[in-house]
Design an enzyme around this catalytic site. Structure first.
Site, PDB file in Angstrom:
ATOM      1  N   PRO A   9       0.792  -1.229   0.000  1.00 30.36           N
ATOM      2  CA  PRO A   9       0.000   0.000   0.000  1.00 30.36           C
ATOM      3  C   PRO A   9       0.830   1.288   0.000  1.00 30.36           C
ATOM      4  O   PRO A   9       1.865   1.370   0.661  1.00 30.36           O
ATOM      5  CB  PRO A   9      -0.815  -0.103   1.295  1.00 30.36           C
ATOM      6  CG  PRO A   9      -0.109  -1.094   2.135  1.00 30.36           C
ATOM      7  CD  PRO A   9       0.525  -2.057   1.177  1.00 30.36           C
ATOM      8  N   ASN A  10       0.319   2.240  -0.760  1.00 24.76           N
ATOM      9  CA  ASN A  10       0.860   3.601  -0.842  1.00 24.76           C
ATOM     10  C   ASN A  10       2.159   3.721  -1.632  1.00 24.76           C
ATOM     11  O   ASN A  10       2.616   4.830  -1.887  1.00 24.76           O
ATOM     12  CB  ASN A  10       1.025   4.235   0.554  1.00 24.76           C
ATOM     13  CG  ASN A  10      -0.288   4.291   1.298  1.00 24.76           C
ATOM     14  OD1 ASN A  10      -1.268   4.805   0.764  1.00 24.76           O
ATOM     15  ND2 ASN A  10      -0.347   3.737   2.500  1.00 24.76           N
ATOM     16  N   ARG A  17       4.416  10.953  -1.988  1.00 26.48           N
ATOM     17  CA  ARG A  17       4.366  10.704  -0.544  1.00 26.48           C
ATOM     18  C   ARG A  17       5.741  10.925   0.105  1.00 26.48           C
ATOM     19  O   ARG A  17       6.744  10.365  -0.324  1.00 26.48           O
ATOM     20  CB  ARG A  17       3.848   9.288  -0.251  1.00 26.48           C
ATOM     21  CG  ARG A  17       4.841   8.182  -0.511  1.00 26.48           C
ATOM     22  CD  ARG A  17       4.319   6.797  -0.208  1.00 26.48           C
ATOM     23  NE  ARG A  17       4.160   6.516   1.194  1.00 26.48           N
ATOM     24  CZ  ARG A  17       4.385   5.319   1.737  1.00 26.48           C
ATOM     25  NH1 ARG A  17       4.770   4.290   0.990  1.00 26.48           N
ATOM     26  NH2 ARG A  17       4.218   5.139   3.017  1.00 26.48           N
ATOM     27  N   ASN A  73       7.889  -5.878  -1.058  1.00 28.03           N
ATOM     28  CA  ASN A  73       7.887  -4.737  -0.148  1.00 28.03           C
ATOM     29  C   ASN A  73       6.433  -4.614   0.331  1.00 28.03           C
ATOM     30  O   ASN A  73       5.614  -4.008  -0.354  1.00 28.03           O
ATOM     31  CB  ASN A  73       8.342  -3.461  -0.844  1.00 28.03           C
ATOM     32  CG  ASN A  73       8.377  -2.280   0.115  1.00 28.03           C
ATOM     33  OD1 ASN A  73       7.841  -2.359   1.226  1.00 28.03           O
ATOM     34  ND2 ASN A  73       8.986  -1.184  -0.304  1.00 28.03           N
ATOM     35  N   ALA A  76       3.286  -0.834   4.671  1.00 31.12           N
ATOM     36  CA  ALA A  76       2.794  -0.796   6.049  1.00 31.12           C
ATOM     37  C   ALA A  76       2.362  -2.181   6.563  1.00 31.12           C
ATOM     38  O   ALA A  76       2.423  -2.447   7.766  1.00 31.12           O
ATOM     39  CB  ALA A  76       1.635   0.190   6.154  1.00 31.12           C
ATOM     40  N   HIS A  79       4.448  -4.487   9.044  1.00 34.09           N
ATOM     41  CA  HIS A  79       4.460  -4.367  10.498  1.00 34.09           C
ATOM     42  C   HIS A  79       3.188  -4.875  11.156  1.00 34.09           C
ATOM     43  O   HIS A  79       3.062  -4.808  12.383  1.00 34.09           O
ATOM     44  CB  HIS A  79       4.699  -2.897  10.876  1.00 34.09           C
ATOM     45  CG  HIS A  79       5.733  -2.226  10.022  1.00 34.09           C
ATOM     46  ND1 HIS A  79       7.053  -2.653   9.970  1.00 34.09           N
ATOM     47  CD2 HIS A  79       5.655  -1.188   9.148  1.00 34.09           C
ATOM     48  CE1 HIS A  79       7.727  -1.884   9.117  1.00 34.09           C
ATOM     49  NE2 HIS A  79       6.897  -1.001   8.606  1.00 34.09           N
ATOM     50  N   ILE A 100      12.406   0.581   0.988  1.00 31.45           N
ATOM     51  CA  ILE A 100      13.113   1.723   0.401  1.00 31.45           C
ATOM     52  C   ILE A 100      13.812   2.521   1.500  1.00 31.45           C
ATOM     53  O   ILE A 100      14.972   2.886   1.383  1.00 31.45           O
ATOM     54  CB  ILE A 100      12.108   2.605  -0.373  1.00 31.45           C
ATOM     55  CG1 ILE A 100      11.582   1.825  -1.593  1.00 31.45           C
ATOM     56  CG2 ILE A 100      12.736   3.940  -0.782  1.00 31.45           C
ATOM     57  CD1 ILE A 100      10.410   2.486  -2.294  1.00 31.45           C
ATOM     58  N   SER A 101      13.079   2.782   2.587  1.00 31.82           N
ATOM     59  CA  SER A 101      13.637   3.571   3.688  1.00 31.82           C
ATOM     60  C   SER A 101      14.312   2.646   4.702  1.00 31.82           C
ATOM     61  O   SER A 101      14.074   1.430   4.712  1.00 31.82           O
ATOM     62  CB  SER A 101      12.523   4.367   4.370  1.00 31.82           C
ATOM     63  OG  SER A 101      11.619   3.487   5.020  1.00 31.82           O
ATOM     64  N   ARG A 106      13.578   4.223  12.125  1.00 28.64           N
ATOM     65  CA  ARG A 106      12.329   4.981  12.165  1.00 28.64           C
ATOM     66  C   ARG A 106      11.522   4.615  13.428  1.00 28.64           C
ATOM     67  O   ARG A 106      12.087   4.121  14.392  1.00 28.64           O
ATOM     68  CB  ARG A 106      11.561   4.755  10.857  1.00 28.64           C
ATOM     69  CG  ARG A 106      12.348   5.290   9.644  1.00 28.64           C
ATOM     70  CD  ARG A 106      11.587   5.130   8.338  1.00 28.64           C
ATOM     71  NE  ARG A 106      10.337   5.899   8.356  1.00 28.64           N
ATOM     72  CZ  ARG A 106       9.366   5.745   7.446  1.00 28.64           C
ATOM     73  NH1 ARG A 106       9.518   4.868   6.466  1.00 28.64           N
ATOM     74  NH2 ARG A 106       8.268   6.464   7.535  1.00 28.64           N
ATOM     75  N   ARG A 110       7.631   0.380  13.494  1.00 23.62           N
ATOM     76  CA  ARG A 110       8.178  -0.191  12.252  1.00 23.62           C
ATOM     77  C   ARG A 110       9.288  -1.204  12.529  1.00 23.62           C
ATOM     78  O   ARG A 110       9.934  -1.704  11.602  1.00 23.62           O
ATOM     79  CB  ARG A 110       8.727   0.917  11.341  1.00 23.62           C
ATOM     80  CG  ARG A 110       7.655   1.858  10.825  1.00 23.62           C
ATOM     81  CD  ARG A 110       8.219   2.871   9.835  1.00 23.62           C
ATOM     82  NE  ARG A 110       7.410   4.069   9.826  1.00 23.62           N
ATOM     83  CZ  ARG A 110       6.317   4.258   9.064  1.00 23.62           C
ATOM     84  NH1 ARG A 110       5.928   3.327   8.223  1.00 23.62           N
ATOM     85  NH2 ARG A 110       5.627   5.371   9.147  1.00 23.62           N
TER      86      ARG A 110
HETATM   87  C1  DQA Z   1       8.340   0.914   3.495  1.00 22.09           C
HETATM   88  C2  DQA Z   1       8.492   1.155   4.996  1.00 22.09           C
HETATM   89  C3  DQA Z   1       7.174   0.951   5.717  1.00 22.09           C
HETATM   90  O1  DQA Z   1       7.326   1.160   7.110  1.00 22.09           O
HETATM   91  C4  DQA Z   1       6.147   1.931   5.202  1.00 22.09           C
HETATM   92  O2  DQA Z   1       4.888   1.699   5.815  1.00 22.09           O
HETATM   93  C5  DQA Z   1       6.017   1.920   3.724  1.00 22.09           C
HETATM   94  C6  DQA Z   1       7.225   1.775   2.905  1.00 22.09           C
HETATM   95  C7  DQA Z   1       9.624   1.232   2.732  1.00 22.09           C
HETATM   96  O3  DQA Z   1       9.732   0.787   1.578  1.00 22.09           O
HETATM   97  O4  DQA Z   1      10.501   1.934   3.237  1.00 22.09           O
HETATM   98  O5  DQA Z   1       4.935   2.140   3.177  1.00 22.09           O
HETATM   99  O6  DQA Z   1       8.035  -0.450   3.280  1.00 22.09           O
END
Ligand code: DQA
Length: 148
Positions: A9-10, A17, A73, A76, A79, A100-101, A106, A110
């Site tokens: 998602p997202n 974002r 990946n 969210a 977690h 990615i992050s 963080r 997470r």
């Molecule tokens: C993510 C890290 C997750 O905590 C976050 O909810 C994401 C992206 C990342 O690629 O860094 O949506 O998976």
């Protein structure tokens, strides 16, 4: 050898974002990067993105018997989702986790990765490059385990 690359998602909103965390490149750029990485590795690719946990579970189930390796990946759902963990464990397809992050630096929520518990390797905090590393690793891993 065919890999399924799943984005949760997202991630479809990359570029828009939180660019300070996820960068300014959009999701189309990520898909092009993943396709180029698969071409470099000489593997077939199927790309899948969904904002829905059940759709991701369905996709993992459908991979059984059709896909050699999974790069995921779960965003969210990393977690929170025992369902995605159970699906990966059920199909027993070698999987590699990508973020990615750098989630390790963080928020505390997470710090747990359910999907990661079913993965043979994780690439965290390398940006798009993490997907490329995951694809190359899986190719090697599968070549050594299946003799392909
Ligand atoms: C993510 C890290 C997750 O905590 C976050 O909810 C994401 C992206 C990342 O690629 O860094 O949506 O998976």
């Amino acid at each position: 050898m065919k890999l399924l690359i799943i984005n949760g998602p997202n991630l479809n909103l990359l570029g828009l974002r939180e660019p300070d965390i996820y960068g300014r490149q959009d999701f189309h750029a990520l898909e092009q990067f993943i396709l180029a990485s698969c071409e470099e590795a000489g593997v077939e690719a199927e790309l899948f993105q969904s904002n829905h946990e059940g759709a991701i579970v369905d996709k993992i189930q459908a991979a059984y018997g059709n896909i050699d390796g999974i790069v995921i990946n779960p965003a969210a759902y990393t977690h929170t989702s025992v369902a995605i963990l159970d699906a990966l464990k059920a199909v027993q397809i070698p999987a590699v986790e990508v973020h990615i992050s750098d989630v390790s630096r963080r928020e505390s929520f997470r710090q747990i990765s359910y999907a990661g518990m079913a993965c043979v390797k994780s690439y965290i905090g390398l940006g798009f490059e993490g997907y490329r590393q995951a694809i190359l690793y899986l190719k090697d891993y599968l070549s050594n385990t299946t003799g392909e």
